[in-house]
Design a protein around this motif. Sequence first.
Motif, PDB file in Angstrom:
ATOM      1  N   MET A   1      -8.487  13.647  -6.544  1.00 45.04           N
ATOM      2  CA  MET A   1      -7.276  13.841  -5.754  1.00 45.04           C
ATOM      3  C   MET A   1      -6.057  13.414  -6.562  1.00 45.04           C
ATOM      4  O   MET A   1      -6.061  12.354  -7.187  1.00 45.04           O
ATOM      5  N   GLU A   2      -5.000  14.215  -6.569  1.00 42.22           N
ATOM      6  CA  GLU A   2      -3.768  13.842  -7.240  1.00 42.22           C
ATOM      7  C   GLU A   2      -3.080  12.716  -6.468  1.00 42.22           C
ATOM      8  O   GLU A   2      -3.034  12.716  -5.237  1.00 42.22           O
ATOM      9  N   ILE A   3      -2.515  11.770  -7.211  1.00 43.57           N
ATOM     10  CA  ILE A   3      -1.847  10.627  -6.589  1.00 43.57           C
ATOM     11  C   ILE A   3      -0.662  11.075  -5.746  1.00 43.57           C
ATOM     12  O   ILE A   3      -0.372  10.515  -4.687  1.00 43.57           O
ATOM     13  N   ALA A   4       0.015  12.126  -6.207  1.00 43.41           N
ATOM     14  CA  ALA A   4       1.187  12.625  -5.488  1.00 43.41           C
ATOM     15  C   ALA A   4       0.847  13.064  -4.065  1.00 43.41           C
ATOM     16  O   ALA A   4       1.706  13.046  -3.172  1.00 43.41           O
ATOM     17  N   LYS A   5      -0.395  13.447  -3.837  1.00 48.24           N
ATOM     18  CA  LYS A   5      -0.808  13.890  -2.503  1.00 48.24           C
ATOM     19  C   LYS A   5      -0.725  12.754  -1.486  1.00 48.24           C
ATOM     20  O   LYS A   5      -0.440  12.979  -0.305  1.00 48.24           O
ATOM     21  N   LEU A   6      -0.968  11.531  -1.951  1.00 48.42           N
ATOM     22  CA  LEU A   6      -0.903  10.368  -1.059  1.00 48.42           C
ATOM     23  C   LEU A   6       0.479   9.734  -1.041  1.00 48.42           C
ATOM     24  O   LEU A   6       0.917   9.190  -0.032  1.00 48.42           O
ATOM     25  N   GLY A   7       1.170   9.774  -2.197  1.00 47.64           N
ATOM     26  CA  GLY A   7       2.434   9.064  -2.306  1.00 47.64           C
ATOM     27  C   GLY A   7       2.211   7.577  -2.522  1.00 47.64           C
ATOM     28  O   GLY A   7       1.091   7.071  -2.410  1.00 47.64           O
ATOM     29  N   GLU A   8       3.297   6.848  -2.801  1.00 49.04           N
ATOM     30  CA  GLU A   8       3.173   5.432  -3.146  1.00 49.04           C
ATOM     31  C   GLU A   8       2.549   4.618  -2.020  1.00 49.04           C
ATOM     32  O   GLU A   8       1.592   3.874  -2.225  1.00 49.04           O
ATOM     33  N   PHE A   9       3.080   4.749  -0.804  1.00 46.19           N
ATOM     34  CA  PHE A   9       2.601   3.892   0.279  1.00 46.19           C
ATOM     35  C   PHE A   9       1.218   4.313   0.777  1.00 46.19           C
ATOM     36  O   PHE A   9       0.413   3.476   1.174  1.00 46.19           O
ATOM     37  N   GLY A  10       0.947   5.623   0.715  1.00 51.67           N
ATOM     38  CA  GLY A  10      -0.390   6.084   1.072  1.00 51.67           C
ATOM     39  C   GLY A  10      -1.429   5.574   0.095  1.00 51.67           C
ATOM     40  O   GLY A  10      -2.541   5.191   0.482  1.00 51.67           O
ATOM     41  N   LEU A  11      -1.060   5.544  -1.204  1.00 47.82           N
ATOM     42  CA  LEU A  11      -1.970   5.026  -2.228  1.00 47.82           C
ATOM     43  C   LEU A  11      -2.212   3.533  -2.013  1.00 47.82           C
ATOM     44  O   LEU A  11      -3.360   3.072  -2.064  1.00 47.82           O
ATOM     45  N   ILE A  12      -1.141   2.769  -1.797  1.00 50.42           N
ATOM     46  CA  ILE A  12      -1.284   1.328  -1.579  1.00 50.42           C
ATOM     47  C   ILE A  12      -2.187   1.053  -0.383  1.00 50.42           C
ATOM     48  O   ILE A  12      -3.072   0.183  -0.429  1.00 50.42           O
ATOM     49  N   ASP A  13      -1.975   1.808   0.687  1.00 50.42           N
ATOM     50  CA  ASP A  13      -2.796   1.617   1.877  1.00 50.42           C
ATOM     51  C   ASP A  13      -4.260   1.911   1.598  1.00 50.42           C
ATOM     52  O   ASP A  13      -5.153   1.178   2.026  1.00 50.42           O
ATOM     53  N   ARG A  14      -4.513   2.967   0.835  1.00 49.84           N
ATOM     54  CA  ARG A  14      -5.901   3.348   0.529  1.00 49.84           C
ATOM     55  C   ARG A  14      -6.589   2.295  -0.329  1.00 49.84           C
ATOM     56  O   ARG A  14      -7.769   1.997  -0.147  1.00 49.84           O
ATOM     57  N   LEU A  15      -5.862   1.726  -1.280  1.00 47.32           N
ATOM     58  CA  LEU A  15      -6.458   0.761  -2.198  1.00 47.32           C
ATOM     59  C   LEU A  15      -6.606  -0.627  -1.592  1.00 47.32           C
ATOM     60  O   LEU A  15      -7.453  -1.412  -2.032  1.00 47.32           O
ATOM     61  N   THR A  16      -5.808  -0.949  -0.581  1.00 47.26           N
ATOM     62  CA  THR A  16      -5.768  -2.340  -0.100  1.00 47.26           C
ATOM     63  C   THR A  16      -6.061  -2.503   1.391  1.00 47.26           C
ATOM     64  O   THR A  16      -6.035  -3.633   1.900  1.00 47.26           O
TER      65      THR A  16
END
Length: 350
Positions: free
Chosen positions: A1-16
Amino acid sequence: MEIAKLGEFGLIDRLTKDIKPQNKATKYGVGDDCAVLHYPDSEVLVTTDMLMEGVHFDLTYIDMEHLGWKSAMVNISDIFAMNGIPRQLTVSLAVSKRFTVEDLEQFYQGLRLACDKWNVDIVGGDTTSSYTGLAISITCIGEARKENIVYRNGAKETDLICVSGDLGAAYMGLQLLEREKAVFYQMVDEAKKKGRPAPDFQPDFAGKEYLLQRQLKTEARGDIIQRLHEANIRPTAMMDISDGLSSELMHICTQSHVGCRIFEKQIPIDYQTAVMAEELNMNVTTCALNGGEDYELLFTVPIGDHEKIEAMEDVKLIGHITKESLGHILVTRDDQEFELKAQGWNPLQK
């Protein structure tokens, strides 16, 4: 999945999203402008390290999970080197478009395994884009009672010089990985010239697994700190060996205004390290003195603790502290004396 698909806050939420604090000092972790920490009776220790792709790591031979583990451990090691207890950690990443969400999940998997080993809470950080590769910045926060903190400047004349574990293996692991990488690229170039597909390459790591472990799966020596506590030994000065024994010992001597005398025959070296050094036609003592990335503990203790140190497993007495006027001396196996020089890793050296 491209990181841009989640965006910064979506990525942070997924990882943490499923990170649960383990320390009472962690009042609030990921999810706001700041983490909230509370230390009523202790001193707060803070350390930060940056790891840059192409300088500190090569993704040709380290996977994202091991990189996450190592990124955490090198910071946790700094807290132990102050005789402290690591408690919280923040993670900042700059990533390029070649990385996927799954890559960062693997990185966080390694990061969390390292943190879980020492009960460290991940409490925040930052994520941004990079045009030049992967950049990692980790900050670790720890605690210690004021009277327990060990600095680099406390070594005294007649103190004993000790190291944990063995030295030079991480550097030999790096040399092994670099050698096999060079062989692989040479085979790829030859295949291209002949119009053939890339070869099926299997690196030659047989019998050298310990060297790879020391380079790729760094261990912070909190176990040694615990043993020192149990033996009622408080070091007078201490550092972790990240840039090489020679450089770290010179730091202690310079800041403590003392000299030192260490003995080549006492420097702990693993058998695989010695074999690899011979294979590469390198001096194994030079590798142990200057190689770096061992993340073992270098510390000094009062001479009265001699018997306690001798009884400790995985700790080696390698010399003693002297007057500053006597210099910094390495005594070789044949009893010759040489001035010790700080020739370890220097990231800013040309």
